[in-house]
Design an enzyme around this catalytic site. Sequence first.
Site, PDB file in Angstrom:
ATOM      1  N   CYS A   1       0.797  -1.226   0.000  1.00 31.01           N
ATOM      2  CA  CYS A   1       0.000   0.000   0.000  1.00 31.01           C
ATOM      3  C   CYS A   1       0.826   1.272   0.000  1.00 31.01           C
ATOM      4  O   CYS A   1       0.496   2.230  -0.710  1.00 31.01           O
ATOM      5  CB  CYS A   1      -0.985  -0.008   1.165  1.00 31.01           C
TER       6      CYS A   1
ATOM      7  N   ASP B   1      -7.240   5.828  -3.694  1.00 32.54           N
ATOM      8  CA  ASP B   1      -6.537   4.648  -3.184  1.00 32.54           C
ATOM      9  C   ASP B   1      -6.090   3.800  -4.362  1.00 32.54           C
ATOM     10  O   ASP B   1      -6.906   3.178  -5.045  1.00 32.54           O
ATOM     11  CB  ASP B   1      -7.440   3.848  -2.257  1.00 32.54           C
TER      12      ASP B   1
ATOM     13  N   HIS C   1      -2.843   1.210   6.781  1.00 34.36           N
ATOM     14  CA  HIS C   1      -3.058   1.230   5.338  1.00 34.36           C
ATOM     15  C   HIS C   1      -2.802   2.644   4.847  1.00 34.36           C
ATOM     16  O   HIS C   1      -3.176   3.617   5.508  1.00 34.36           O
ATOM     17  CB  HIS C   1      -4.478   0.782   4.986  1.00 34.36           C
TER      18      HIS C   1
END
Length: 592
Positions: free
Chosen positions: A176, A259, A236
């Site tokens: 991530c 994202d 995250h």
Amino acid sequence: SQVGKEYKSIFVPVNNTKEVGDWTADYYKLENENDTMHINHILQLLEDDVYLPDEKQREEYILNDFGEIYQGSAEQINTKPWKFGQFNKYMLPTITFLLESYGLSYEQLSNATLISRAISSVTNANDISETRRGIIVGNWGDNFEPYAPPGYWKGSVEIIKQFYESHFRPVRYGQCWVFACTATSLARAIGLPARPVTCFGSRHDADESLTIDTFFDEDGEPIESMNGIEMAWNFHAWTEVWMKRTDLPNGYGGWQAIDATPQERSDGLSQAGPVSLFAVRTGEISKKFDTAFAYGEVDGILVHWHRNKSSDLGWTRVVPLNIPTTIYTKGIGQFSEDENSLVDVTNNYKYPEGSIERQMARLKARQNRGLKFVFGDSAVIELVDFNLTADRVMIGEPFKVKLEISNKNNRVVKISSMLNVKSTHYNGGIAADIVKNRNDFSIASNGSVTHEITVVADEYLHKLVPFNSIKIYAIVMVESEKIWSQEKSFVISQPRLNMSVSGHMRVGEVVLLNVSFTNPLNKQLTNSVLSIEAGDVQIIKEFGNIGAKQTFSYIASVRLTKAEYETIVASFDSSELKDIHGYLTMAVSNND
């Protein structure tokens, strides 16, 4: 632009609604007719919807080519340096090519909302085809051979360079923070203000039910086949971009979340956002794009389901005590020592816990989702209190886990308690079992007991995976009827590299960089490698074996190439310890 053997800079005023893409310019005859000027840069233009009024914010979120991303846990935040390199020669050709391969029309290339959505898609390589390209392949397993593990990367330039020079073949591997920082680089390269953020305790709400459900069998073990991909991550990371939202009502502009980590699909692709943070904060999860998923990440409710044959449903539902999510980004400034380096932006995503506004946002989110909850959210067992804690330790040291249980009844209460310690991946997935311990107690009226275990290094060292994440499940049966459960995640600390520099801090000067590190383990480190990045130069030094508790030191000569600030990044890896890193930023003067 090149004029003869010299390079010149020119400023071309243009309408602020022009499209992002390749622009050409005619050459002109200069005073010396033997000289011509050829403009060989791609002009990247965005409409004024992305204008940041604060100059210091523009410098930080558009112009600063160095930053930080945060890892670990909310109780132990680790800083990882990152070189964005948005002005590198590979950036503009790459983002221009990717926006075209995504399929944006000429008119859409002036739309900041659609461009940022495209960036969230093309940063990952989940949807590549003959015409569509993406940069990074994700890997959340344990085997990365023969490619680079996610912890290898220290900046975006090497990733983009490899992608560009391989004729746009995907780069392996990322997780991530790699996706978030690379997306930040691409956005800044075209003038879109961007910053990576880290959410500690982030949830993955795959079905957008606003709950993250974990199922346990009769022995208190998580049921892997039922739990799927819904889980609470240690952390995250994603990217925030700044823009007006011309597709939404007034008030929904400002910072938006995108994202680039491939998790769920949106409009058929692995992409997410832009999500208005205001919409998340107010529980308006029907607002586009992907607001329900983002809301679940920051405010989804953890729910434990325990198999219970005596229950009418066959399951007992338990809501653990609140495990908050907190969100951080780098503040304005150059150095990690600055007090403003780490900024808590949680309030941009949600109102304070317990406030009327937070309760109303949760209610609105559930109503917008069409959900009717049959169960309450209380985690309380009347007259019995629980408190789960764990030590924060350096790798190689033992740690203790304690569950304090207090009986506030006017009678003896019988308790059956279990502590289950596991090694996990940073996304919450279980990597290995470490230890499980059960105990039965009879607690006197208004008395208390402590269920305590000590986990030594030999029990956990060989079971750790990157980030050294530990998860503890505590499950208590009260009077053989009521079930209480809680989970807690923490990170075992690692040392940082010590870095210092000596010499004249002027452009063109050679300075001496000293990097040192002490092995914290009572065992030898093998296959040890030190990597240093200074400007465009990379130094790799192999040390082989480093003895238990031994200190090594390495001195490298580094030429300073950048005025004002120069950042040097270093990382150390071995078979036993990985991703030990450090960096320093120096004030560098021009060599006048």
